[in-house]
Design a protein around this motif. Structure first.
Motif, PDB file in Angstrom:
ATOM      1  N   MET A   1       0.844  -1.169   0.000  1.00 11.52           N
ATOM      2  CA  MET A   1       0.000   0.000   0.000  1.00 11.52           C
ATOM      3  C   MET A   1       0.890   1.234   0.000  1.00 11.52           C
ATOM      4  SD  MET A   1      -2.836   1.245   2.813  1.00 11.52           S
ATOM      5  CE  MET A   1      -3.643  -0.303   2.788  1.00 11.52           C
ATOM      6  N   ALA A   2       0.518   2.217  -0.775  1.00 13.35           N
ATOM      7  CA  ALA A   2       1.279   3.460  -0.840  1.00 13.35           C
ATOM      8  C   ALA A   2       1.234   4.167   0.510  1.00 13.35           C
ATOM      9  CB  ALA A   2       0.699   4.366  -1.917  1.00 13.35           C
ATOM     10  N   PRO A   3       2.373   4.693   0.980  1.00 10.11           N
ATOM     11  CA  PRO A   3       2.397   5.366   2.287  1.00 10.11           C
ATOM     12  C   PRO A   3       1.405   6.518   2.400  1.00 10.11           C
ATOM     13  CG  PRO A   3       4.629   4.984   1.501  1.00 10.11           C
ATOM     14  CD  PRO A   3       3.697   4.607   0.381  1.00 10.11           C
ATOM     15  N   ASP A   4       1.231   7.295   1.322  1.00 12.11           N
ATOM     16  CA  ASP A   4       0.293   8.411   1.412  1.00 12.11           C
ATOM     17  C   ASP A   4      -1.150   7.922   1.507  1.00 12.11           C
ATOM     18  OD1 ASP A   4       0.667   7.534  -1.210  1.00 12.11           O
ATOM     19  OD2 ASP A   4       0.582   9.529  -2.093  1.00 12.11           O
ATOM     20  N   PHE A   5      -1.463   6.780   0.892  1.00 14.50           N
ATOM     21  CA  PHE A   5      -2.803   6.224   1.021  1.00 14.50           C
ATOM     22  C   PHE A   5      -3.015   5.650   2.424  1.00 14.50           C
ATOM     23  CE2 PHE A   5      -6.045   2.845   0.297  1.00 14.50           C
ATOM     24  CZ  PHE A   5      -7.103   3.700  -0.007  1.00 14.50           C
ATOM     25  N   ALA A   6      -1.979   5.009   2.966  1.00 12.17           N
ATOM     26  CA  ALA A   6      -2.062   4.486   4.339  1.00 12.17           C
ATOM     27  C   ALA A   6      -2.301   5.630   5.316  1.00 12.17           C
ATOM     28  CB  ALA A   6      -0.785   3.730   4.693  1.00 12.17           C
ATOM     29  N   LYS A   7      -1.618   6.740   5.109  1.00 13.44           N
ATOM     30  CA  LYS A   7      -1.807   7.910   5.973  1.00 13.44           C
ATOM     31  C   LYS A   7      -3.245   8.420   5.866  1.00 13.44           C
ATOM     32  CE  LYS A   7      -0.181  12.586   6.770  1.00 13.44           C
ATOM     33  NZ  LYS A   7       0.293  13.779   6.127  1.00 13.44           N
ATOM     34  N   PHE A   8      -3.760   8.467   4.636  1.00 12.63           N
ATOM     35  CA  PHE A   8      -5.143   8.893   4.418  1.00 12.63           C
ATOM     36  C   PHE A   8      -6.108   7.997   5.183  1.00 12.63           C
ATOM     37  CE2 PHE A   8      -9.005   7.922   1.950  1.00 12.63           C
ATOM     38  CZ  PHE A   8      -9.660   9.140   2.049  1.00 12.63           C
ATOM     39  N   LEU A   9      -5.894   6.681   5.117  1.00 15.24           N
ATOM     40  CA  LEU A   9      -6.776   5.750   5.822  1.00 15.24           C
ATOM     41  C   LEU A   9      -6.719   5.948   7.325  1.00 15.24           C
ATOM     42  CD1 LEU A   9      -6.327   2.413   3.853  1.00 15.24           C
ATOM     43  CD2 LEU A   9      -8.263   3.985   3.797  1.00 15.24           C
ATOM     44  N   LYS A  10      -5.505   6.143   7.852  1.00 17.24           N
ATOM     45  CA  LYS A  10      -5.351   6.336   9.294  1.00 17.24           C
ATOM     46  C   LYS A  10      -6.038   7.613   9.762  1.00 17.24           C
ATOM     47  CE  LYS A  10      -1.116   3.709   9.852  1.00 17.24           C
ATOM     48  NZ  LYS A  10       0.319   3.762  10.140  1.00 17.24           N
ATOM     49  N   GLU A  11      -6.058   8.629   8.904  1.00 24.92           N
ATOM     50  CA  GLU A  11      -6.678   9.904   9.266  1.00 24.92           C
ATOM     51  C   GLU A  11      -8.201   9.883   9.107  1.00 24.92           C
ATOM     52  OE1 GLU A  11      -4.611  12.670   6.744  1.00 24.92           O
ATOM     53  OE2 GLU A  11      -2.845  12.697   8.035  1.00 24.92           O
ATOM     54  N   THR A  12      -8.721   8.865   8.400  1.00 20.76           N
ATOM     55  CA  THR A  12     -10.161   8.750   8.205  1.00 20.76           C
ATOM     56  C   THR A  12     -10.769   8.036   9.404  1.00 20.76           C
ATOM     57  OG1 THR A  12      -9.841   8.613   5.813  1.00 20.76           O
ATOM     58  CG2 THR A  12     -11.951   7.852   6.662  1.00 20.76           C
ATOM     59  N   PRO A  13     -11.754   8.639  10.067  1.00 20.31           N
ATOM     60  CA  PRO A  13     -12.380   7.985  11.218  1.00 20.31           C
ATOM     61  C   PRO A  13     -12.933   6.613  10.837  1.00 20.31           C
ATOM     62  CG  PRO A  13     -13.140  10.259  11.012  1.00 20.31           C
ATOM     63  CD  PRO A  13     -12.351   9.941   9.777  1.00 20.31           C
ATOM     64  N   LYS A  14     -12.832   5.645  11.758  1.00 20.32           N
ATOM     65  CA  LYS A  14     -13.264   4.274  11.469  1.00 20.32           C
ATOM     66  C   LYS A  14     -14.709   4.213  10.994  1.00 20.32           C
ATOM     67  CE  LYS A  14      -9.979   1.660  14.147  1.00 20.32           C
ATOM     68  NZ  LYS A  14      -9.754   0.562  15.087  1.00 20.32           N
ATOM     69  N   ARG A  15     -15.570   5.053  11.537  1.00 22.07           N
ATOM     70  CA  ARG A  15     -16.978   5.017  11.155  1.00 22.07           C
ATOM     71  C   ARG A  15     -17.192   5.415   9.693  1.00 22.07           C
ATOM     72  NH1 ARG A  15     -16.274   9.994  12.337  1.00 22.07           N
ATOM     73  NH2 ARG A  15     -17.686  11.711  12.540  1.00 22.07           N
ATOM     74  N   LYS A  16     -16.209   6.113   9.099  1.00 18.35           N
ATOM     75  CA  LYS A  16     -16.323   6.538   7.698  1.00 18.35           C
ATOM     76  C   LYS A  16     -15.578   5.610   6.746  1.00 18.35           C
ATOM     77  CE  LYS A  16     -17.122  11.443   8.415  1.00 18.35           C
ATOM     78  NZ  LYS A  16     -16.707  12.781   7.988  1.00 18.35           N
ATOM     79  N   ARG A  17     -15.007   4.527   7.250  1.00 19.46           N
ATOM     80  CA  ARG A  17     -14.238   3.600   6.411  1.00 19.46           C
ATOM     81  C   ARG A  17     -15.115   2.486   5.853  1.00 19.46           C
ATOM     82  NH1 ARG A  17      -8.907   2.568  10.180  1.00 19.46           N
ATOM     83  NH2 ARG A  17      -8.510   4.748  10.642  1.00 19.46           N
ATOM     84  N   THR A  18     -16.308   2.804   5.468  1.00 19.67           N
ATOM     85  CA  THR A  18     -17.220   1.806   4.920  1.00 19.67           C
ATOM     86  C   THR A  18     -17.813   2.307   3.615  1.00 19.67           C
ATOM     87  OG1 THR A  18     -19.105   2.715   6.109  1.00 19.67           O
ATOM     88  CG2 THR A  18     -17.866   0.980   7.227  1.00 19.67           C
ATOM     89  N   GLY A  19     -18.402   1.407   2.872  1.00 22.52           N
ATOM     90  CA  GLY A  19     -19.105   1.794   1.656  1.00 22.52           C
ATOM     91  C   GLY A  19     -18.222   1.767   0.425  1.00 22.52           C
ATOM     92  N   MET A  20     -18.850   2.076  -0.677  1.00 21.53           N
ATOM     93  CA  MET A  20     -18.174   2.066  -1.965  1.00 21.53           C
ATOM     94  C   MET A  20     -17.321   3.320  -2.122  1.00 21.53           C
ATOM     95  SD  MET A  20     -19.407  -0.639  -3.665  1.00 21.53           S
ATOM     96  CE  MET A  20     -19.517  -0.355  -5.402  1.00 21.53           C
ATOM     97  N   VAL A  21     -16.155   3.136  -2.691  1.00 17.99           N
ATOM     98  CA  VAL A  21     -15.317   4.275  -3.037  1.00 17.99           C
ATOM     99  C   VAL A  21     -15.756   4.811  -4.389  1.00 17.99           C
ATOM    100  CG1 VAL A  21     -12.960   5.014  -3.575  1.00 17.99           C
ATOM    101  CG2 VAL A  21     -13.377   3.409  -1.701  1.00 17.99           C
ATOM    102  N   LEU A  22     -16.039   3.895  -5.306  1.00 15.74           N
ATOM    103  CA  LEU A  22     -16.477   4.269  -6.650  1.00 15.74           C
ATOM    104  C   LEU A  22     -17.567   3.299  -7.059  1.00 15.74           C
ATOM    105  CD1 LEU A  22     -16.084   5.865  -9.308  1.00 15.74           C
ATOM    106  CD2 LEU A  22     -14.352   4.187  -9.926  1.00 15.74           C
TER     107      LEU A  22
END
Length: 122
Positions: free
Chosen positions: A1-22
């Motif tokens: 996984m790209a480090p900048d994407f991993a950082k983005f995921l870590k900064e996204t609250p767990k409750r918002k880490r669901t659903g379709m991206v596209l």
């Protein structure tokens, strides 16, 4: 996984880490290569449609395409990883493809960057 994407995921609250991206509507044409239940051709068309809707231009007349996103990805990573790693990431059959399209341009950018450094004499 790209480090900048991993950082983005870590900064996204767990409750918002669901659903379709596209959300990609299923294609009725199953004759082309498929990715799961969605044809690769359909995904490319959706990406092109998104590019047109955003009015982003990759040059004076072109809008983003799936291939353009792929090339942009490779160009970014060409300055961060070794050529053999980039070859694997891009799934190139031959290292010559990687070297021709991405490593030489990275070398030019690095040369320009180094040329701009102020290295004082000792």
């Amino acid at each position: 996984m790209a480090p900048d994407f991993a950082k983005f995921l870590k900064e996204t609250p767990k409750r918002k880490r669901t659903g379709m991206v596209l959300s990609v509507p299923l294609s009725a044409d199953w004759t082309s290569e498929t990715i799961g239940n969605v044809s690769a051709e359909r995904v490319a068309k959706v990406i092109a449609k998104i590019g047109k809707a955003t009015d982003i231009k990759t040059n004076k007349t072109s809008t983003p395409t799936a291939h353009g996103l792929r090339r942009s990805f490779a160009s970014r990573w060409s300055r961060r990883v070794l050529p053999q790693t980039l070859k694997t990431m891009m799934r190139h059959a031959d290292i010559a493809t990687t070297m021709t399209y991405y490593v030489s341009s990275a070398a030019d950018a690095i040369g320009a960057e180094l040329a701009g450094l102020d290295i004082g004499e000792e």
